[in-house]
Design a protein around this motif. Structure first.
Motif, PDB file in Angstrom:
ATOM      1  N   PHE A 195      10.609  14.116  -8.636  1.00 13.95           N
ATOM      2  CA  PHE A 195      10.415  14.714  -9.957  1.00 13.95           C
ATOM      3  C   PHE A 195       8.932  14.690 -10.321  1.00 13.95           C
ATOM      4  CE2 PHE A 195      14.386  12.427  -9.572  1.00 13.95           C
ATOM      5  CZ  PHE A 195      15.322  13.421  -9.823  1.00 13.95           C
ATOM      6  N   THR A 204       7.978  10.838  -9.672  1.00 15.69           N
ATOM      7  CA  THR A 204       9.065   9.863  -9.734  1.00 15.69           C
ATOM      8  C   THR A 204      10.023  10.217  -8.608  1.00 15.69           C
ATOM      9  OG1 THR A 204       8.889   9.512 -12.103  1.00 15.69           O
ATOM     10  CG2 THR A 204      11.064   9.144 -11.112  1.00 15.69           C
ATOM     11  N   ARG A 205      10.526   9.189  -7.934  1.00 13.24           N
ATOM     12  CA  ARG A 205      11.439   9.467  -6.819  1.00 13.24           C
ATOM     13  C   ARG A 205      12.705   8.638  -6.941  1.00 13.24           C
ATOM     14  NH1 ARG A 205       9.021   8.867  -1.100  1.00 13.24           N
ATOM     15  NH2 ARG A 205      11.117   9.615  -0.658  1.00 13.24           N
ATOM     16  N   ILE A 206      13.777   9.179  -6.417  1.00  6.47           N
ATOM     17  CA  ILE A 206      14.999   8.391  -6.255  1.00  6.47           C
ATOM     18  C   ILE A 206      15.201   8.220  -4.762  1.00  6.47           C
ATOM     19  CG2 ILE A 206      17.493   8.338  -6.579  1.00  6.47           C
ATOM     20  CD1 ILE A 206      17.083   9.872  -9.183  1.00  6.47           C
ATOM     21  N   VAL A 207      15.269   6.966  -4.349  1.00  2.00           N
ATOM     22  CA  VAL A 207      15.299   6.664  -2.913  1.00  2.00           C
ATOM     23  C   VAL A 207      16.483   5.750  -2.631  1.00  2.00           C
ATOM     24  CG1 VAL A 207      13.992   5.682  -0.986  1.00  2.00           C
ATOM     25  CG2 VAL A 207      12.775   6.754  -2.885  1.00  2.00           C
ATOM     26  N   ARG A 208      17.193   6.032  -1.572  1.00  3.45           N
ATOM     27  CA  ARG A 208      18.258   5.115  -1.139  1.00  3.45           C
ATOM     28  C   ARG A 208      17.718   4.231  -0.030  1.00  3.45           C
ATOM     29  NH1 ARG A 208      23.430   4.180  -1.586  1.00  3.45           N
ATOM     30  NH2 ARG A 208      23.836   5.968  -2.927  1.00  3.45           N
ATOM     31  N   PHE A 209      17.784   2.926  -0.242  1.00  6.47           N
ATOM     32  CA  PHE A 209      17.270   1.981   0.754  1.00  6.47           C
ATOM     33  C   PHE A 209      18.424   1.429   1.589  1.00  6.47           C
ATOM     34  CE2 PHE A 209      13.990   2.034  -2.474  1.00  6.47           C
ATOM     35  CZ  PHE A 209      12.853   2.142  -1.705  1.00  6.47           C
TER      36      PHE A 209
ATOM     37  N   PHE B  35      15.625  -5.379  -0.495  1.00 10.81           N
ATOM     38  CA  PHE B  35      16.245  -4.276   0.244  1.00 10.81           C
ATOM     39  C   PHE B  35      15.254  -3.165   0.583  1.00 10.81           C
ATOM     40  CE2 PHE B  35      17.589  -3.515  -4.270  1.00 10.81           C
ATOM     41  CZ  PHE B  35      16.881  -2.355  -4.505  1.00 10.81           C
ATOM     42  N   MET B  36      14.071  -3.194  -0.051  1.00  9.07           N
ATOM     43  CA  MET B  36      13.038  -2.206   0.310  1.00  9.07           C
ATOM     44  C   MET B  36      12.349  -2.570   1.626  1.00  9.07           C
ATOM     45  SD  MET B  36      11.316  -1.794  -3.469  1.00  9.07           S
ATOM     46  CE  MET B  36      10.144  -0.480  -3.099  1.00  9.07           C
ATOM     47  N   ARG B  42       9.543  -1.959   7.712  1.00 11.87           N
ATOM     48  CA  ARG B  42       9.529  -1.505   6.314  1.00 11.87           C
ATOM     49  C   ARG B  42       8.463  -2.279   5.548  1.00 11.87           C
ATOM     50  NH1 ARG B  42      15.528  -0.408   3.790  1.00 11.87           N
ATOM     51  NH2 ARG B  42      15.959   1.501   4.948  1.00 11.87           N
ATOM     52  N   PHE B  81       5.640   2.287  -0.633  1.00 15.09           N
ATOM     53  CA  PHE B  81       6.682   1.717   0.218  1.00 15.09           C
ATOM     54  C   PHE B  81       6.932   2.694   1.369  1.00 15.09           C
ATOM     55  CE2 PHE B  81       8.631   4.243  -3.083  1.00 15.09           C
ATOM     56  CZ  PHE B  81       9.513   5.043  -2.401  1.00 15.09           C
ATOM     57  N   ASN B 166      22.486  -1.425  -7.185  1.00 11.69           N
ATOM     58  CA  ASN B 166      22.751  -0.376  -6.217  1.00 11.69           C
ATOM     59  C   ASN B 166      21.505  -0.169  -5.359  1.00 11.69           C
ATOM     60  OD1 ASN B 166      24.421   1.549  -5.048  1.00 11.69           O
ATOM     61  ND2 ASN B 166      23.604   3.198  -6.312  1.00 11.69           N
ATOM     62  N   ARG B 167      21.687   0.315  -4.142  1.00 14.47           N
ATOM     63  CA  ARG B 167      20.546   0.489  -3.232  1.00 14.47           C
ATOM     64  C   ARG B 167      19.861   1.844  -3.410  1.00 14.47           C
ATOM     65  NH1 ARG B 167      20.574  -3.663   0.574  1.00 14.47           N
ATOM     66  NH2 ARG B 167      21.456  -5.410  -0.553  1.00 14.47           N
ATOM     67  N   GLU B 168      20.398   2.675  -4.274  1.00 13.62           N
ATOM     68  CA  GLU B 168      19.691   3.916  -4.601  1.00 13.62           C
ATOM     69  C   GLU B 168      18.958   3.680  -5.902  1.00 13.62           C
ATOM     70  OE1 GLU B 168      20.471   8.478  -3.972  1.00 13.62           O
ATOM     71  OE2 GLU B 168      21.758   7.746  -5.566  1.00 13.62           O
ATOM     72  N   MET B 169      17.653   3.904  -5.883  1.00 11.96           N
ATOM     73  CA  MET B 169      16.821   3.440  -6.998  1.00 11.96           C
ATOM     74  C   MET B 169      15.793   4.513  -7.369  1.00 11.96           C
ATOM     75  SD  MET B 169      14.672  -0.069  -6.974  1.00 11.96           S
ATOM     76  CE  MET B 169      13.663   0.333  -5.577  1.00 11.96           C
ATOM     77  N   LEU B 170      15.586   4.647  -8.658  1.00 12.67           N
ATOM     78  CA  LEU B 170      14.515   5.518  -9.161  1.00 12.67           C
ATOM     79  C   LEU B 170      13.252   4.684  -9.300  1.00 12.67           C
ATOM     80  CD1 LEU B 170      14.606   8.097 -11.994  1.00 12.67           C
ATOM     81  CD2 LEU B 170      13.066   6.161 -12.220  1.00 12.67           C
TER      82      LEU B 170
END
Lengths: 209, 368
Positions: A195, A204-209, B35-36, B42, B81, B166-170
């Motif tokens: 975004f 801004t990002r949404i990332v799945r780790f 988790f990052m 990583r 990251f 949750n592992r999906e993060m903004l």
């Protein structure tokens, strides 16, 4: 399909704009505007669909860009699930080639210029003054705000919004569920769920780790 | 009651330098979530007190280094990251476990470093502590124990909360022109809510102002332990039965429909904005005496089903309305706070703010 009635279902002002485009483009056609009532955030009263006969009408769902089109996607599946046919609308004041591939429930506003070999998915909105260069692909439920310029062979992902006066360069891949609202020229590929909005330090990002 | 430091403490370069040296270089600072960095190669980066810090997973172990190549001082990792080995992009010098230099391209032909020389070269390393999913780094060579900085109750809370992430993060960053301490203070004050957040937070909360504690006079002059400064802040129970639209798709934390938040000294703020369905972790990075950058990490509670990204982004935009109301006021304070010498007048109920100022003043003066 101009013999059938067109029902534009949606929320003002977007629905009124779409109905106006339809009236201007096919003045002989019967066009009805039906207000869609939002009963709660992201929830709509769909009883207005009950009276519609799939044999005698086409429907165009005209919501604004809220929730990056998630609501529109959900509603579209509800409408199609009732066997109703979805319309495609291109303003008579847009410049569009014969070879345009345009998905259902997509609308092209006045003043849009589309070059050859362009594909636009379903449920997309291309607002006034956009320029879509040769070979570009616009994803399903994409929303191009007024004056957006999409470069040659660039791909705009599903559910992505491109803002006013934004330019995306040539051969760029913009991911799904993005918002490019900062008015500038984007020259690099952009991952899904990114975004660009004024007032933030970078995307801004949404990332799945 | 009079504040323990001069208003110039919010604007002075000297005071800021001392804070960087005596607070941010001495205490545990949040860098990223485990988790990052939980897979080999990583990494996450963060600037702490002017030091570029790299947290990198090397062969499964999470280590922290100065993010600078020993050769020609280029940053090893550029991004906030990602996944990448510790190889300098400038001349390809490559580092491994414990920051040891492993490979130097063209060494035989050009650099002529002996094996002994290469063995001596390593990145400066820093201590790492992991609490639940929260990864902290301390720049001090002899750091205080993390349980001296945060109480057992607070570290248990971090573990409990992060077990629900949750592992999906903004991840979002934005800057504003105000001192980092002003942010810390606005988090310790709920009397501003009816004035700054009239149309946002105030309309959603059953807002009330608790009377000041009876012992406030005694506490106002006391220098608290660092541990005491971290703790729970505002708690509001909602006066409606609204839940996030994704409520049925997550395993929420707790079962109370309210707003909860906790502060972790010096600059970490953890928020449960709506009843444990989601979390907002805010890190306030002091860039200059009059400039702070916020990094906001926002995630739902662990999900049972897929949630469109638009919901998290929508939540961020909603939070930004409230944050901008705060930061707008802080920028107005910052514009004048350093111009006239003097001390702020604090009321009796503002003992927490007073305690924070007392602690920072004592740390900066080297009293403790």
């Amino acid at each position: 399909m101009s013999g059938t009635k067109l029902i534009v279902i949606g929320v003002a002002p977007h629905a009124a704009e779409v109905a106006a485009i339809a009236r201007e483009t096919t003045p002989e056609r019967v066009i009805e505007l039906v207000d869609l009532i939002e009963t709660a955030p992201f929830e709509f009263d769909l009883t207005c669909l009950d009276a519609l006969d799939p044999a005698s009408c086409e429907v165009f769902l005209a919501l604004d860009a809220r929730a990056v089109n998630f609501s529109r996607t959900y509603l579209l599946s509800e409408i199609k699930g009732r066997g109703l046919k979805m319309a495609r609308l291109v303003s008579s004041r847009a410049s569009v080639p014969q070879d345009l591939k345009l998905g259902e429930n997509s609308v092209i506003y006045p003043g849009v210029v589309v070059m050859t070999d362009v594909t636009i998915g379903y449920n997309a909105v291309v607002r006034t003054g956009c320029l879509l260069e040769i070979g570009c692909k616009i994803g399903n439920s994409a929303y191009l705000e007024s004056g957006a310029v999409i470069g040659p062979y660039t791909v705009i992902g599903d559910n992505t919004t491109v803002g006013n006066r934004v330019a995306v360069g040539a051969n760029i891949k913009v991911g799904k569920q993005c918002e490019l609202l900062t008015a500038m020229t984007y020259v690099n590929n952009i991952p899904d769920k990114t975004f660009y909005v004024d007032g933030y330090d970078g995307p801004t990002r949404i990332v799945r780790f | 009651m009079i504040s323990s430091f001069d208003n110039k403490g919010f604007a002075s370069d000297d005071f800021f330098r001392l804070e960087q040296e005596r607070i941010f270089s001495k205490y545990w600072i949040f860098v990223c979530f485990k988790f990052m960095v939980d897979q080999p190669n990583r990494f996450a980066t963060r600037d702490i007190a002017g030091v570029p810090v790299l947290v990198q997973n090397i062969g499964g172990e999470i280590q922290a280094f100065r993010n600078v190549c020993a050769h020609r001082q280029r940053k090893l990792q550029d991004e906030d990251f990602g996944t990448r080995k510790m190889t300098c992009k400038y001349h390809g010098w490559h580092y491994g476990a414990d920051g040891k230099l492993l490979a130097v391209p063209y060494n035989d032909e050009y650099y002529h470093l002996s094996q002994e020389d290469i063995c001596k070269i390593k990145l400066e390393s820093f201590r790492v502590e992991i609490v639940g999913e929260f990864v902290f780094v301390n720049l001090d060579k002899d750091p205080i124990a993390i349980d001296k900085q945060f109480s057992q109750e607070m570290t248990d809370l971090l573990k409990d909360l992060s077990g629900h992430f949750n592992r999906e993060m903004l991840i979002s960053k934005f800057s504003f022109n105000a001192n980092w301490k002003l942010v810390n203070e606005v988090l310790r004050d709920n009397t501003h809510i009816p004035f700054l957040h009239t149309r946002s937070l105030f309309s959603q909360l059953d807002h009330k102002v608790d009377p000041p504690p009876e012992d406030h006079g005694q506490r106002s002059s006391r220098i608290p332990d660092v541990q005491e400064i971290s703790g729970g802040g505002l708690t509001h129970i909602f006066n409606d039965d609204k839940h996030p639209v994704y409520a049925d798709k997550v395993n929420r934390w707790g079962d109370v429909d309210g707003y909860f938040e906790w502060r972790f000294f010096p600059n970490l703020h953890v928020v449960c904005p709506r009843g444990g369905y989601g979390f907002s972790i805010e890190y306030h990075h002091p860039i200059a005496p009059d400039k702070t950058q916020a990094t906001v990490y926002m995630m739902t509670a662990a999900t049972k089903a897929n949630i469109p990204a638009s919901f998290l982004w929508g939540q961020m935009k909603g939070a930004r309305v409230v944050l901008d109301e705060d930061y707008g006021a802080l920028e107005a304070v910052q514009a004048v706070v350093g111009q006239a010498p003097g001390h702020s007048v604090l009321g009796g109920g503002e003992h927490e703010m007073s305690a924070l100022r007392n602690l920072i003043a004592s740390l900066v003066r080297g009293v403790r």
